[in-house]
Design an enzyme around this catalytic site. Structure first.
Site, short mmCIF file in Angstrom:
data_model
loop_
_atom_site.label_atom_id
_atom_site.label_comp_id
_atom_site.label_asym_id
_atom_site.label_seq_id
_atom_site.Cartn_x
_atom_site.Cartn_y
_atom_site.Cartn_z
CB SER A 417 80.15 -1.78 62.26
OG SER A 417 78.75 -1.85 62.27
CG ASP A 469 78.23 3.80 67.61
OD1 ASP A 469 77.15 3.52 67.04
OD2 ASP A 469 79.31 3.31 67.27
#
Length: 645
Positions: A417, A469
């Site tokens: 991330s 995503d």
């Protein structure tokens, strides 16, 4: 759209947002009215007791009052269902109806107070009647309190300060005055978003460092939504329409042309090798999250496995720096990576904004010194976080210590991330001192590197992205593009908002045809939106800082931000088949090299957030690596699937 204007100020709710809450209140009121009417008709003969006249009067007035409220709420629901998002003309009577509805709260409050006083006066009447009136008083106050809470939620502190510029444009103000006004409005907008985010994240601590993170997040949201005349439900409807439009376009496209040749052995071997490395190093990226992720991934056995480690004291043996529950973190790291205590050079859970937890370990299986960085809460703080870890690694001699033990090992930096973004920047900073450094960035943010740095990073950074995503597609440019697409699809939709949201919920849960909810107006119905609002221009407030007034359409004005790119080469684990639904079986993914242009738009879907979760990414990696290993052991006859783009 736009936000309703009541009492001389704009509110964070539109006139077509009252269908669902109005229908809920209407259902409750009708059932309540029927119950009270039944109570009165069945027990009015038992009201000849002391105080019975008051109770009888209370019930009669309440029946009449509820009937008036039911009629008013019914009118509100019916009017709220009219028109479209950009055509509030048919709902112009909504403000008057709301004034009437709010005025009815005054007699309702008075009557609920009188009912409570009369019941408290020890009335000697039939117990059923008394209990029924007590229930009506309680319900009245519950509805009143709920309404007050709702008003607080939809109250916009900036409502009285909207439209800072008249229709003539901002040029009538001198630059200094304009700058001051815009700065003040931006500060106020950030404060509003900060309050909203704190309300949604009320379980998070309230220390100084957390407030910095909240402020950064609030500034991001306020930057992109403070210049639009949209309420939150408009944005939700726009995202719903975009998802269906996106699926509709994909379904109408011709199948990809079949490539007659299989991918070259070097390319295929490289993909398999890098997938194996990603599968291995993702364990370190997950370990950097500590015990919360481990417990989440192992809800039944995790606590038992690391419970003993939480009580042990190894501070003197290992360099654990700062943070809470250090030994629980250490126990989860050991179970996640499969390493031994002696394999760790440094573990830091010193956790402040821009000062991230990280670990340094000797990975004997891959003969590498692994630096795993945990994510940060702030997009703006990625470079600061990387600089902090760099200073700790170099200035504190942590890497020197590691390579003094294993000088032949290779340096590998990993993260997930926003931690993947910090890891990529960190690897670039370490490249001069450690030319053989490698970086594996899992689900990194897109808006990270310049074009030249992106090309440079391809030599030693590999990024892994799962499905739709949203984070690897997140950049300033893509957020602007998303806002433009939301404005366009809302402006060209001829469906009322409640139908859009109802169909969207059904579509997300159970699928269906995206054609059932068209997002573009037919040529013959364009006139439906001519009054009083038309087109994307009406969706932007005057003086919007994001768009140029020199362009005929604000949606065609060039962005003022330079394009930014994700780090390194990108492996995309793409879902096979149609977009998944919540009730569907586990998704199957295929792996392929992808160009960064594949992530130049934010894709809308039910998995755009879940595909970012580290546990979901780890399961997908497990599945892909296992499938590819089985394919290599037992290759199918004929041509193989193409996995390289």
């Amino acid at each position: 759209m736009p936000g309703m204007v009541l009492f001389g100020r704009r509110w964070a709710i539109a006139s077509d947002d009252l269908v669902f809450p109005g229908f809920f209140e209407l259902s409750l009121r009708v059932v309540w009215w029927i119950g009270i009417l039944t109570l009165y008709l069945m027990h009015r003969g038992k009201l000849d007791c002391a105080g019975g006249v008051l109770l009888s009067s209370y019930l009669i007035v309440l029946i009449v009052l509820l009937a008036v409220i039911i009629c008013t709420v019914s009118a509100i629901v019916c009017v709220s269902m009219k028109g479209t998002i950009c055509n509030p003309g048919p709902r112009k009577s909504m403000s008057k109806l709301l004034y009437i509805r709010l005025a009815l709260f005054l007699p309702e409050m008075v009557w609920a107070s009188l009912g409570a006083a009369w019941i408290a006066d020890d009335v000697q009447c039939d117990k059923t009647v008394v209990n029924g009136i007590i229930a009506t008083v309680v319900i009245s106050w519950i509805i009143i309190i709920s309404t007050v809470v709702t008003i607080i939620i939809v109250f916009d502190p900036l409502g009285g300060k909207m439209a800072p510029y008249p229709s003539a444009g901002p040029n009538h103000l001198d630059s200094h005055e304009s700058s001051q006004l815009f700065s003040g409005l931006k500060t106020a907008a950030t404060s509003v978003w900060e309050t909203r985010i704190k309300f949604l994240c009320c379980c998070v601590g309230n220390d100084d460092h957390t407030r910095v993170a909240f402020s950064s997040t609030a500034e991001l949201f306020s930057t992109y939504f403070s210049d639009t005349d949209l309420v939150p439900s408009d944005i939700a409807a726009g995202l719903t329409l975009l998802h269906q439009q996106q699926d509709n376009i994909r379904n109408s496209q011709e199948p990809d042309e079949v490539i007659s040749h299989s991918p070259g052995p070097p390319q295929e071997a490289d993909l398999d090798a890098e997938l194996a490395n990603c599968h291995h190093y993702m364990q370190f990226a997950a370990a950097a999250y500590g015990w919360p992720l481990y417990i989440y991934r192992n809800p039944f056995t995790g606590l038992c496995k690391i419970g003993g480690d939480c009580c042990r004291n190894r501070t003197t043996e290992y360099d654990l720096v700062g943070g809470d529950q250090l030994h629980c973190h250490f126990g989860s790291i050991l179970h996640t990576t499969g390493l031994q205590y002696r394999d760790f050079i440094h573990i830091s859970f010193h956790d402040k904004v821009y000062e991230l937890p990280f670990l340094v370990a000797l990975d004997h299986r891959k003969e590498s010194v692994v630096v795993a960085v945990r994510g940060t809460m702030s997009l703006q703080g990625i470079s600061q976080a990387a600089r902090y870890v760099y200073q700790r690694l170099v200035n504190d001699g942590i890497l020197s210590q590691a390579f003094s033990i294993a000088p032949e090992y290779q340096l590998v930096v990993v993260g997930h991330s926003l931690g993947a973004g910090a890891a990529a920047v960190l690897a670039i900073m370490l490249r001069n001192s450690y030319p053989q450094v490698r970086c594996y960035a899992f689900s990194p943010p897109r808006g990270l590197l310049s074009k030249s740095l992106y090309e440079y990073s391809k030599n030693f950074i590999v990024s892994l992205v799962l499905g739709k995503d949203v984070i690897p597609r997140l950049s300033v440019t893509n957020l602007e593009d998303l806002k433009k697409r939301i404005l366009r699809v809302i402006a060209h939709c001829n469906k009322p908002k409640y139908k859009i949201l109802l169909h969207g919920c059904w579509y997300e849960l159970f699928g269906g045809s995206p054609d059932n909810s068209p997002t573009e107006l037919d040529g013959g119905t364009q006139g439906d939106l001519t009054q009083p609002l038309l087109g994307e221009q009406s969706l932007l407030t005057h003086g919007s800082p994001t768009y140029s007034f020199s362009s005929d359409s604000p949606l065609e004005s060039p962005t003022k931000y330079p394009p930014l790119y994700p780090p390194g080469r990108i492996i995309h684990l793409e879902e096979e088949g149609t977009s998944g639904r919540f009730c569907r079986a586990a998704a199957q993914y295929c792996a392929r090299w992808s160009h960064e242009s594949q992530f130049s738009k934010i894709l809308i879907g039910p998995k755009m957030l879940t595909d970012h979760m580290p546990d979901v990414l780890m399961k997908a990696l497990d599945s892909v690596v296992a499938d590819r290993a089985a394919f290599l052991l037992c290759p199918a006859g004929g041509s193989s699937n193409v996995d390289v783009v």
